[in-house]
Design a protein around this motif. Structure first.
Motif, PDB file in Angstrom:
ATOM      1  N   UNK A 109     -56.725 -14.734 -39.826  1.00 20.80           N
ATOM      2  CA  UNK A 109     -57.446 -15.966 -40.141  1.00 20.80           C
ATOM      3  C   UNK A 109     -57.048 -16.408 -41.552  1.00 20.80           C
ATOM      4  N   UNK A 110     -57.179 -17.703 -41.863  1.00 22.08           N
ATOM      5  CA  UNK A 110     -56.882 -18.183 -43.218  1.00 22.08           C
ATOM      6  C   UNK A 110     -58.059 -17.905 -44.162  1.00 22.08           C
ATOM      7  N   UNK A 111     -58.268 -16.653 -44.466  1.00 20.62           N
ATOM      8  CA  UNK A 111     -59.428 -16.190 -45.236  1.00 20.62           C
ATOM      9  C   UNK A 111     -59.549 -16.881 -46.593  1.00 20.62           C
ATOM     10  N   UNK A 112     -58.440 -17.069 -47.283  1.00 20.12           N
ATOM     11  CA  UNK A 112     -58.497 -17.672 -48.618  1.00 20.12           C
ATOM     12  C   UNK A 112     -58.904 -19.147 -48.566  1.00 20.12           C
ATOM     13  N   UNK A 113     -58.665 -19.811 -47.441  1.00 17.38           N
ATOM     14  CA  UNK A 113     -59.060 -21.219 -47.281  1.00 17.38           C
ATOM     15  C   UNK A 113     -60.554 -21.358 -47.014  1.00 17.38           C
ATOM     16  N   UNK A 114     -61.158 -20.350 -46.415  1.00 19.74           N
ATOM     17  CA  UNK A 114     -62.570 -20.390 -46.039  1.00 19.74           C
ATOM     18  C   UNK A 114     -63.285 -19.137 -46.552  1.00 19.74           C
ATOM     19  N   UNK A 115     -63.298 -18.922 -47.874  1.00 15.47           N
ATOM     20  CA  UNK A 115     -63.828 -17.659 -48.400  1.00 15.47           C
ATOM     21  C   UNK A 115     -65.303 -17.422 -48.073  1.00 15.47           C
ATOM     22  N   UNK A 116     -66.110 -18.455 -48.040  1.00 20.21           N
ATOM     23  CA  UNK A 116     -67.534 -18.270 -47.758  1.00 20.21           C
ATOM     24  C   UNK A 116     -67.743 -17.843 -46.305  1.00 20.21           C
ATOM     25  N   UNK A 117     -67.030 -18.484 -45.393  1.00 23.96           N
ATOM     26  CA  UNK A 117     -67.209 -18.197 -43.959  1.00 23.96           C
ATOM     27  C   UNK A 117     -66.438 -16.969 -43.491  1.00 23.96           C
ATOM     28  N   UNK A 118     -65.293 -16.683 -44.106  1.00 24.13           N
ATOM     29  CA  UNK A 118     -64.438 -15.619 -43.590  1.00 24.13           C
ATOM     30  C   UNK A 118     -64.411 -14.359 -44.447  1.00 24.13           C
ATOM     31  N   UNK A 119     -65.278 -14.285 -45.440  1.00 23.47           N
ATOM     32  CA  UNK A 119     -65.327 -13.079 -46.253  1.00 23.47           C
ATOM     33  C   UNK A 119     -66.670 -12.371 -46.078  1.00 23.47           C
ATOM     34  N   UNK A 120     -67.134 -12.330 -44.840  1.00 21.69           N
ATOM     35  CA  UNK A 120     -68.366 -11.614 -44.492  1.00 21.69           C
ATOM     36  C   UNK A 120     -67.985 -10.463 -43.565  1.00 21.69           C
ATOM     37  N   UNK A 121     -68.820  -9.470 -43.466  1.00 16.15           N
ATOM     38  CA  UNK A 121     -68.498  -8.344 -42.577  1.00 16.15           C
ATOM     39  C   UNK A 121     -68.280  -8.779 -41.129  1.00 16.15           C
ATOM     40  N   UNK A 122     -69.141  -9.655 -40.560  1.00 16.42           N
ATOM     41  CA  UNK A 122     -68.880 -10.079 -39.178  1.00 16.42           C
ATOM     42  C   UNK A 122     -67.534 -10.808 -39.024  1.00 16.42           C
ATOM     43  N   UNK A 123     -67.190 -11.655 -39.991  1.00 16.33           N
ATOM     44  CA  UNK A 123     -65.912 -12.374 -39.913  1.00 16.33           C
ATOM     45  C   UNK A 123     -64.736 -11.422 -40.096  1.00 16.33           C
ATOM     46  N   UNK A 124     -64.834 -10.512 -41.056  1.00 16.76           N
ATOM     47  CA  UNK A 124     -63.735  -9.588 -41.312  1.00 16.76           C
ATOM     48  C   UNK A 124     -63.485  -8.642 -40.137  1.00 16.76           C
ATOM     49  N   UNK A 125     -64.497  -8.390 -39.333  1.00 15.45           N
ATOM     50  CA  UNK A 125     -64.302  -7.519 -38.161  1.00 15.45           C
ATOM     51  C   UNK A 125     -63.363  -8.145 -37.142  1.00 15.45           C
ATOM     52  N   UNK A 126     -63.157  -9.459 -37.220  1.00 13.87           N
ATOM     53  CA  UNK A 126     -62.272 -10.159 -36.281  1.00 13.87           C
ATOM     54  C   UNK A 126     -60.796 -10.035 -36.662  1.00 13.87           C
ATOM     55  N   UNK A 127     -60.515  -9.536 -37.860  1.00 12.03           N
ATOM     56  CA  UNK A 127     -59.137  -9.343 -38.315  1.00 12.03           C
ATOM     57  C   UNK A 127     -58.623  -8.047 -37.686  1.00 12.03           C
ATOM     58  N   UNK A 128     -58.406  -8.063 -36.406  1.00 11.18           N
ATOM     59  CA  UNK A 128     -58.016  -6.858 -35.671  1.00 11.18           C
ATOM     60  C   UNK A 128     -56.493  -6.717 -35.695  1.00 11.18           C
ATOM     61  N   UNK A 129     -56.026  -5.514 -35.995  1.00  7.71           N
ATOM     62  CA  UNK A 129     -54.578  -5.262 -35.992  1.00  7.71           C
ATOM     63  C   UNK A 129     -54.240  -4.285 -34.875  1.00  7.71           C
ATOM     64  N   UNK A 130     -52.956  -4.126 -34.636  1.00  6.29           N
ATOM     65  CA  UNK A 130     -52.436  -3.305 -33.539  1.00  6.29           C
ATOM     66  C   UNK A 130     -52.978  -3.800 -32.181  1.00  6.29           C
ATOM     67  N   UNK A 131     -53.048  -5.116 -32.028  1.00  6.51           N
ATOM     68  CA  UNK A 131     -53.583  -5.712 -30.806  1.00  6.51           C
ATOM     69  C   UNK A 131     -52.697  -5.339 -29.617  1.00  6.51           C
ATOM     70  N   UNK A 132     -53.333  -4.832 -28.557  1.00  9.97           N
ATOM     71  CA  UNK A 132     -52.589  -4.501 -27.343  1.00  9.97           C
ATOM     72  C   UNK A 132     -53.055  -5.284 -26.135  1.00  9.97           C
ATOM     73  N   UNK A 133     -54.317  -5.787 -26.162  1.00  9.02           N
ATOM     74  CA  UNK A 133     -54.831  -6.530 -25.005  1.00  9.02           C
ATOM     75  C   UNK A 133     -55.832  -7.575 -25.452  1.00  9.02           C
TER      76      UNK A 133
END
Length: 138
Positions: A109-133
């Motif tokens: 996600x463009x975290x630096x563009x939306x720091x208030x909305x994307x720098x919360x624990x619920x938002x950061x949990x969506x930054x999933x890596x090693x996606x397989x499915x």
């Protein structure tokens, strides 16, 4: 990577899944996001918009359930795709990512563009890596 659930295109009709080949995945329009995360310094991430991945498979749903190689999972509302334009990154600062460095695919996600909305624990949990499915849910 595999996409299943409420989709309209399949590479395996019997299993009702779309398995992206490298050629399929890399033929999608590519985008980039320059941002930092709690796990990475500011970097340039490249890959297709998650919206374009779903469009390619004819997805019809309101939620995405993503699963990583280590079985970590997270749900992302489809509304995030329009609000933030996350990508399914395969490259960081010009280098293909591997499973040792957040790859091969990392939802970015463009975290630096939306720091208030994307720098919360619920938002950061969506930054999933090693996606397989990705499972598309109604």
């Amino acid at each position: 990577m595999i996409v299943n659930g409420h989709i309209g295109r399949f590479t395996d009709e019997k299993a009702k899944v779309y398995r992206f080949s490298e050629v399929d995945f890399m033929s999608l329009p590519q985008a980039s996001i320059a941002t930092s995360t709690p796990w990475t310094a500011r970097s340039k991430f490249e890959g297709p918009l998650l919206f374009d991945v779903l469009k390619h498979v004819g997805a019809m749903g309101s939620r995405l359930d993503l699963m990583a190689l280590d079985d970590y999972s997270v749900s992302i509302p489809v509304s995030d795709l329009k609000a933030f334009g996350p990508i399914l990154a395969h490259t960081r600062d010009g280098k293909r990512m591997t499973s040792r460095d957040f790859g091969p695919l990392f939802v970015m996600y463009p975290r630096d563009q939306f720091p208030v909305k994307l720098n919360t624990l619920p938002a950061l949990s969506k930054f999933i890596w090693q996606v397989r499915r990705i499972t598309v849910v109604e």
